[in-house]
Write a protein that holds these residues in place. Sequence first.
Motif, PDB file in Angstrom:
ATOM      1  N   UNK A 109       0.824  -1.209   0.000  1.00 30.92           N
ATOM      2  CA  UNK A 109       0.000   0.000   0.000  1.00 30.92           C
ATOM      3  C   UNK A 109       0.853   1.251   0.000  1.00 30.92           C
ATOM      4  N   UNK A 110       1.934   1.239   0.755  1.00 33.14           N
ATOM      5  CA  UNK A 110       2.857   2.369   0.769  1.00 33.14           C
ATOM      6  C   UNK A 110       3.523   2.580  -0.581  1.00 33.14           C
ATOM      7  N   UNK A 111       3.915   1.486  -1.234  1.00 33.36           N
ATOM      8  CA  UNK A 111       4.516   1.597  -2.565  1.00 33.36           C
ATOM      9  C   UNK A 111       3.518   2.152  -3.576  1.00 33.36           C
ATOM     10  N   UNK A 112       2.254   1.757  -3.470  1.00 33.79           N
ATOM     11  CA  UNK A 112       1.249   2.297  -4.373  1.00 33.79           C
ATOM     12  C   UNK A 112       1.018   3.776  -4.110  1.00 33.79           C
ATOM     13  N   UNK A 113       1.093   4.185  -2.856  1.00 34.33           N
ATOM     14  CA  UNK A 113       0.971   5.593  -2.502  1.00 34.33           C
ATOM     15  C   UNK A 113       2.131   6.389  -3.105  1.00 34.33           C
TER      16      UNK A 113
ATOM     17  N   UNK B 170       4.217   9.927  -7.463  1.00 36.96           N
ATOM     18  CA  UNK B 170       5.032  10.073  -8.654  1.00 36.96           C
ATOM     19  C   UNK B 170       4.164  10.433  -9.864  1.00 36.96           C
ATOM     20  N   UNK B 171       3.023   9.752  -9.996  1.00 42.09           N
ATOM     21  CA  UNK B 171       2.105  10.056 -11.102  1.00 42.09           C
ATOM     22  C   UNK B 171       1.564  11.480 -10.985  1.00 42.09           C
TER      23      UNK B 171
ATOM     24  N   UNK C   5      -3.796   5.419  -4.081  1.00 38.88           N
ATOM     25  CA  UNK C   5      -3.835   5.852  -2.683  1.00 38.88           C
ATOM     26  C   UNK C   5      -3.508   4.656  -1.789  1.00 38.88           C
ATOM     27  N   UNK C   6      -3.015   4.951  -0.595  1.00 40.75           N
ATOM     28  CA  UNK C   6      -2.601   3.894   0.325  1.00 40.75           C
ATOM     29  C   UNK C   6      -3.741   2.934   0.653  1.00 40.75           C
ATOM     30  N   UNK C   7      -4.909   3.474   1.007  1.00 39.75           N
ATOM     31  CA  UNK C   7      -6.010   2.630   1.476  1.00 39.75           C
ATOM     32  C   UNK C   7      -6.446   1.619   0.418  1.00 39.75           C
ATOM     33  N   UNK C   8      -6.587   2.061  -0.815  1.00 42.21           N
ATOM     34  CA  UNK C   8      -7.023   1.140  -1.859  1.00 42.21           C
ATOM     35  C   UNK C   8      -5.907   0.160  -2.234  1.00 42.21           C
ATOM     36  N   UNK C   9      -4.661   0.606  -2.193  1.00 41.71           N
ATOM     37  CA  UNK C   9      -3.548  -0.317  -2.419  1.00 41.71           C
ATOM     38  C   UNK C   9      -3.505  -1.394  -1.350  1.00 41.71           C
ATOM     39  N   UNK C  10      -3.777  -0.995  -0.103  1.00 45.18           N
ATOM     40  CA  UNK C  10      -3.814  -1.948   1.001  1.00 45.18           C
ATOM     41  C   UNK C  10      -4.987  -2.912   0.838  1.00 45.18           C
ATOM     42  N   UNK C  11      -6.149  -2.380   0.431  1.00 43.08           N
ATOM     43  CA  UNK C  11      -7.342  -3.227   0.241  1.00 43.08           C
ATOM     44  C   UNK C  11      -7.099  -4.232  -0.879  1.00 43.08           C
ATOM     45  N   UNK C  12      -6.305  -3.889  -1.864  1.00 35.60           N
ATOM     46  CA  UNK C  12      -5.947  -4.833  -2.918  1.00 35.60           C
ATOM     47  C   UNK C  12      -4.951  -5.876  -2.402  1.00 35.60           C
TER      48      UNK C  12
END
Length: 126
Positions: A84-88, A93-94, A106-113
Amino acid sequence: MIEFLFELIGEIIIQFIAEAAAEAGMHSLSDARSYKAGPLLAGVGYALFGAIAGGITLWLLPEHLVRNEVLRKLNLLVTPLAAGGLMCLMGAWRARRGDTLLRIDRFAYGYVFALPLALVRFVFAQ
């Protein structure tokens, strides 16, 4: 201890690759559709996609990378947080580049995935 770090990094890399592939696919579809799902429905969708990605990773790598049971449980907590942190970070970066951001950036959705992906691997890997 070093062995555990390599195993943990391997699990994080697996999850990050799965999330990056999902993000790339979602970015390719984002311009083609105008419908925006609500946050709850999007969260359920990301969780479902994460579980599917977990099944795909089981097909590719059917064995646990982390052998120790206690360390596997620790991995179940740490790896989704790291993914999730890496996706954040990828979303930041994007944003700096001016690209369109999706929820998975976002962190939350990356974590949920990442959490269902890790749960599927935790339960079903050999």
